[in-house]
Design a protein around this motif. Sequence first.
Motif, PDB file in Angstrom:
ATOM      1  N   PHE A  53       0.829  -1.331  -0.098  1.00  0.00           N
ATOM      2  CA  PHE A  53      -0.061   0.082   0.035  1.00  0.00           C
ATOM      3  C   PHE A  53       0.848   1.179  -0.166  1.00  0.00           C
ATOM      4  CE2 PHE A  53      -2.249  -3.411   2.035  1.00  0.00           C
ATOM      5  CZ  PHE A  53      -3.527  -3.430   1.473  1.00  0.00           C
ATOM      6  N   PHE A  54       0.796   2.030  -0.764  1.00  0.00           N
ATOM      7  CA  PHE A  54       1.606   3.374  -0.972  1.00  0.00           C
ATOM      8  C   PHE A  54       0.627   4.529  -1.380  1.00  0.00           C
ATOM      9  CE2 PHE A  54       2.204   0.968  -4.763  1.00  0.00           C
ATOM     10  CZ  PHE A  54       2.350   1.941  -5.888  1.00  0.00           C
ATOM     11  N   THR A  55       1.078   5.775  -1.065  1.00  0.00           N
ATOM     12  CA  THR A  55       0.427   6.958  -1.609  1.00  0.00           C
ATOM     13  C   THR A  55       1.737   7.619  -2.259  1.00  0.00           C
ATOM     14  OG1 THR A  55       1.082   8.396   0.499  1.00  0.00           O
ATOM     15  CG2 THR A  55      -0.952   7.262   0.245  1.00  0.00           C
ATOM     16  N   ALA A  56       1.494   8.571  -3.205  1.00  0.00           N
ATOM     17  CA  ALA A  56       2.678   8.996  -3.879  1.00  0.00           C
ATOM     18  C   ALA A  56       2.288  10.425  -4.153  1.00  0.00           C
ATOM     19  CB  ALA A  56       2.944   8.290  -5.344  1.00  0.00           C
ATOM     20  N   ASP A  57       3.296  11.240  -4.666  1.00  0.00           N
ATOM     21  CA  ASP A  57       3.315  12.758  -4.789  1.00  0.00           C
ATOM     22  C   ASP A  57       4.154  13.099  -5.893  1.00  0.00           C
ATOM     23  OD1 ASP A  57       5.381  13.129  -3.562  1.00  0.00           O
ATOM     24  OD2 ASP A  57       4.393  14.020  -1.662  1.00  0.00           O
ATOM     25  N   ASP A  58       4.480  14.324  -6.053  1.00  0.00           N
ATOM     26  CA  ASP A  58       5.264  14.565  -7.258  1.00  0.00           C
ATOM     27  C   ASP A  58       6.807  14.332  -6.818  1.00  0.00           C
ATOM     28  OD1 ASP A  58       5.265  16.621  -5.438  1.00  0.00           O
ATOM     29  OD2 ASP A  58       5.304  18.217  -6.766  1.00  0.00           O
ATOM     30  N   ARG A  59       7.021  14.348  -5.532  1.00  0.00           N
ATOM     31  CA  ARG A  59       8.381  13.833  -5.128  1.00  0.00           C
ATOM     32  C   ARG A  59       8.697  12.444  -5.062  1.00  0.00           C
ATOM     33  NH1 ARG A  59      10.292  16.029  -0.019  1.00  0.00           N
ATOM     34  NH2 ARG A  59      12.112  15.304  -0.753  1.00  0.00           N
TER      35      ARG A  59
END
Length: 153
Positions: A53-59
């Motif tokens: 499970f993960f969340t991502a952003d522009d970094r």
Amino acid sequence: MPDCSVVAKSWSELTTTELYAFLKLRTDVFFVEQRIDEEELDDRDQEPRTLHFFTADDRGIAAYARVLVDAEPSHRDARHIVGRVVVRQDRRGEGLAKTLVAAALDAVGPVPVVLHAQHYVASLYAGFGFEAEGDIYLEAGMPHVTMYRAALG
């Protein structure tokens, strides 16, 4: 606030970019920041029943957790183990760990679940119905406590 949508994938669904990104996050936090010197790549990531499970952003990957499934119960009657919960330093305090744990528990359903919590974040898991069991112990050089959530319903 940046997006915090949770992605859940099995090993075979992960891209090499996703895999690299969450392994880098785990290394940056557990090895560099927390100075944990125990084995990180334990072969459990690639098991077919492990969910990532993960969340991502522009970094990149902002937060990560995994759920392992053991053939036999690892603690009491729990075969599901939540672990490797980690949030990138610049995204801490936004509730991402809570979001990931909620998604992981939704995915496994009402079954018994166990985890080994770093003692200072045990209250996060208590909010999901986990109860501390036994004494505080050192795991990877940090105080931990085993926490268990009984089957729901």
